[in-house]
Design a protein around this motif. Structure first.
Motif, PDB file in Angstrom:
ATOM      1  N   GLU A 207       0.829  -1.212   0.000  1.00  0.00           N
ATOM      2  CA  GLU A 207       0.000   0.000   0.000  1.00  0.00           C
ATOM      3  C   GLU A 207       0.864   1.263   0.000  1.00  0.00           C
ATOM      4  OE1 GLU A 207      -1.994  -3.464   1.750  1.00  0.00           O
ATOM      5  OE2 GLU A 207      -0.140  -2.381   2.271  1.00  0.00           O
ATOM      6  N   GLU A 208       1.913   1.261   0.800  1.00  0.00           N
ATOM      7  CA  GLU A 208       2.783   2.428   0.854  1.00  0.00           C
ATOM      8  C   GLU A 208       3.633   2.534  -0.405  1.00  0.00           C
ATOM      9  OE1 GLU A 208       4.994   2.468   4.490  1.00  0.00           O
ATOM     10  OE2 GLU A 208       3.215   2.719   5.751  1.00  0.00           O
ATOM     11  N   ALA A 209       3.995   1.397  -0.980  1.00  0.00           N
ATOM     12  CA  ALA A 209       4.771   1.415  -2.225  1.00  0.00           C
ATOM     13  C   ALA A 209       3.966   2.080  -3.344  1.00  0.00           C
ATOM     14  CB  ALA A 209       5.161  -0.007  -2.622  1.00  0.00           C
ATOM     15  N   ASP A 210       2.654   1.855  -3.377  1.00  0.00           N
ATOM     16  CA  ASP A 210       1.796   2.510  -4.384  1.00  0.00           C
ATOM     17  C   ASP A 210       1.830   4.018  -4.205  1.00  0.00           C
ATOM     18  OD1 ASP A 210       1.094   0.058  -5.430  1.00  0.00           O
ATOM     19  OD2 ASP A 210      -0.768  -0.101  -4.261  1.00  0.00           O
ATOM     20  N   ILE A 211       1.821   4.487  -2.957  1.00  0.00           N
ATOM     21  CA  ILE A 211       1.869   5.923  -2.696  1.00  0.00           C
ATOM     22  C   ILE A 211       3.219   6.495  -3.122  1.00  0.00           C
ATOM     23  CG2 ILE A 211       1.771   7.678  -0.884  1.00  0.00           C
ATOM     24  CD1 ILE A 211      -0.093   5.790   0.673  1.00  0.00           C
ATOM     25  N   VAL A 212       4.293   5.736  -2.867  1.00  0.00           N
ATOM     26  CA  VAL A 212       5.619   6.180  -3.287  1.00  0.00           C
ATOM     27  C   VAL A 212       5.670   6.334  -4.803  1.00  0.00           C
ATOM     28  CG1 VAL A 212       8.047   5.508  -3.473  1.00  0.00           C
ATOM     29  CG2 VAL A 212       6.845   5.233  -1.298  1.00  0.00           C
ATOM     30  N   ARG A 213       5.136   5.373  -5.536  1.00  0.00           N
ATOM     31  CA  ARG A 213       5.139   5.454  -6.998  1.00  0.00           C
ATOM     32  C   ARG A 213       4.365   6.680  -7.481  1.00  0.00           C
ATOM     33  NH1 ARG A 213       5.534  -0.298  -6.741  1.00  0.00           N
ATOM     34  NH2 ARG A 213       3.333  -0.510  -6.187  1.00  0.00           N
ATOM     35  N   ARG A 214       3.244   6.955  -6.814  1.00  0.00           N
ATOM     36  CA  ARG A 214       2.456   8.123  -7.216  1.00  0.00           C
ATOM     37  C   ARG A 214       3.225   9.411  -6.958  1.00  0.00           C
ATOM     38  NH1 ARG A 214      -3.185  10.456  -4.595  1.00  0.00           N
ATOM     39  NH2 ARG A 214      -3.434  12.138  -6.118  1.00  0.00           N
ATOM     40  N   ILE A 215       3.893   9.487  -5.818  1.00  0.00           N
ATOM     41  CA  ILE A 215       4.695  10.669  -5.507  1.00  0.00           C
ATOM     42  C   ILE A 215       5.798  10.848  -6.546  1.00  0.00           C
ATOM     43  CG2 ILE A 215       6.375  11.598  -3.855  1.00  0.00           C
ATOM     44  CD1 ILE A 215       4.658  10.354  -1.620  1.00  0.00           C
ATOM     45  N   MET A 216       6.460   9.769  -6.899  1.00  0.00           N
ATOM     46  CA  MET A 216       7.539   9.835  -7.892  1.00  0.00           C
ATOM     47  C   MET A 216       7.008  10.289  -9.245  1.00  0.00           C
ATOM     48  SD  MET A 216      10.443   9.040  -6.450  1.00  0.00           S
ATOM     49  CE  MET A 216      11.241   8.090  -5.145  1.00  0.00           C
ATOM     50  N   GLU A 217       5.851   9.792  -9.628  1.00  0.00           N
ATOM     51  CA  GLU A 217       5.274  10.185 -10.924  1.00  0.00           C
ATOM     52  C   GLU A 217       4.902  11.662 -10.936  1.00  0.00           C
ATOM     53  OE1 GLU A 217       2.084   7.443 -11.222  1.00  0.00           O
ATOM     54  OE2 GLU A 217       3.358   5.756 -11.859  1.00  0.00           O
ATOM     55  N   MET A 218       4.373  12.152  -9.796  1.00  0.00           N
ATOM     56  CA  MET A 218       4.039  13.574  -9.709  1.00  0.00           C
ATOM     57  C   MET A 218       5.302  14.429  -9.777  1.00  0.00           C
ATOM     58  SD  MET A 218       1.121  13.342  -6.716  1.00  0.00           S
ATOM     59  CE  MET A 218       0.677  15.085  -6.714  1.00  0.00           C
ATOM     60  N   ARG A 219       6.331  13.984  -9.091  1.00  0.00           N
ATOM     61  CA  ARG A 219       7.583  14.736  -9.117  1.00  0.00           C
ATOM     62  C   ARG A 219       8.204  14.709 -10.504  1.00  0.00           C
ATOM     63  NH1 ARG A 219       9.876  19.187  -7.345  1.00  0.00           N
ATOM     64  NH2 ARG A 219      12.142  19.005  -7.121  1.00  0.00           N
TER      65      ARG A 219
END
Length: 384
Positions: A207-219
């Motif tokens: 679940e947290e890995a999905d959030i990390v991927r989203r943050i990276m994509e936004m950045r």
């Protein structure tokens, strides 16, 4: 001198030295009974030598390092008492030199100061008496060993941490997106049947890995740290726990987003030994300093990868190219830069709703405006 001592002295006998006792242990990992053990040894030495222990002058310091005098109120009080008139005691008993201190300049200065006020030191286990002529030389030799013990212990801990990293384990701490799992040694068990731990291994939290991927994509799309944190907070995305302004928060901060976007572990590379903490014996503080890149240790751990190398490269490019307004060098009247001196109020004013610091939020010199950084960068007028 007590009335009994006066009578003894009048009869032509040497009065018995009146003794205070000092004890110390350095960390919560040690047994709290260490203080009792040290005091018991000091009492036994006093009895053996025919000295008198004054119970009202027994002091101790718990869970405090001997590398500094800062915070050691037990010792400080004995030193203050030693300066008073009439002198309340003649001798301070300490179990061994390391209990008095592990920083030679400090302990030698205190020895000299006590001697000036007529108070001697006796180290029970070492059988060192400051009244002896050879005391200073012997104490210096022993004090060097006490200092070296701390340095050697630090080096051993650092060496052990490096070994853990090179074997694929974590060296301590936690990281968003992962959980720690202790790995028992199947071939050895500890005391009481408890398995000995080989190390701590990180495991991905999906679940947290999905959030990390989203943050990276936004950045990677060029979005700033502050905007990313606002978006996640507005959507109620679970955030890591963090202490800010003395309170515990579970909100996304721009600093947390920055740390994630600069952490190589998310593309399967663990980087260790980038910084070191240097202890300042003068004020008892630790300062973090950067190490040269030649000392960094980089280990590939593909099991921890949560983003592709392509996405990481895009994020890194944005990090290098963009000057993120919410996490650039702070401009404030209390900072060290030349520019900051022209902004008098930054870092001084605080928000009346959330206690957050006011910073420059718009305008240019000489016309600038101040605002709450929590509202501007975290989309929040109050922190719960």
């Amino acid at each position: 001198m007590s009335q009994e001592s006066h009578k003894t002295a009048a009869a032509g006998e040497v009065p018995k030295p009146r003794c205070a006792i000092y004890a110390r242990y350095s960390s919560e990992a040690q047994r709290k009974t260490s203080i009792e053990d040290q005091i018991r040894n000091c009492r036994a030495a006093a009895e053996q030598n025919g000295w008198v222990v004054l119970d009202q002058y027994i002091r101790s310091d718990s869970e405090l390092t001997g590398r500094t005098l800062v915070g050691r109120e037990g010792l400080a009080e004995l030193i203050r008492l030693a300066k008073t008139k009439p002198r309340p005691f003649d001798l301070i008993l300490v179990d061994d030199t390391s209990r008095f201190g592990r920083y030679l300049p400090d302990v030698l200065r205190e020895c000299d100061m006590l001697a000036h006020y007529g108070v001697s030191l006796y180290f029970v286990s070492d059988r060192l008496d400051s009244r002896d002529e050879a005391f200073r030389f012997a104490y210096i030799i022993k004090g060097i060993g006490d200092e070296q013990y701390v340095r050697g212990l630090s080096q051993k801990v650092h060496r052990g941490q490096e070994g853990c990293i090179r074997r694929g384990y974590a060296a301590g701490g936690s990281c968003y997106g992962y959980k720690n799992r202790s790995i028992p040694d199947p071939d050895h068990s500890g005391r009481g049947g408890t398995a000995r731990i080989l190390g701590v291994r990180l495991e991905v939290i999906p679940e947290e890995a999905d959030i990390v991927r989203r943050i990276m994509e936004m950045r990677a799309a060029g979005i700033g740290f502050g905007t990313i944190s606002k978006t996640l907070n507005a959507e109620g995305v679970p955030a890591p726990q963090r202490k800010y302004n003395g309170k515990i928060h579970r909100r996304w901060f721009p600093s947390a987003i920055k740390e994630i976007c600069r952490n190589e572990i998310y593309h399967g590379v663990r980087v260790w030994n980038r910084t070191q903490r240097v202890f300042n014996s003068a004020d008892g503080t630790k300062v973090k300093r950067k190490r040269p890149q030649s000392e960094w240790v980089r280990v590939e751990v593909q099991s921890l990868r949560v983003i592709s190398d392509e996405l990481w490269a895009k994020v890194n490019e944005v990090n290098q190219r963009n000057h993120d307004k919410s996490y650039g060098r702070r401009i404030g009247g209390m900072n060290r830069t030349d520019t900051s001196r022209t902004y008098l109020f930054s870092g001084i004013m605080t928000c009346g709703l959330c206690d957050g610091r006011f910073t420059i939020v718009g305008g240019k010199l000489p016309h600038v405006s101040y605002g709450c950084r929590n509202h501007r960068y975290r989309h929040s007028r109050s922190e719960e």
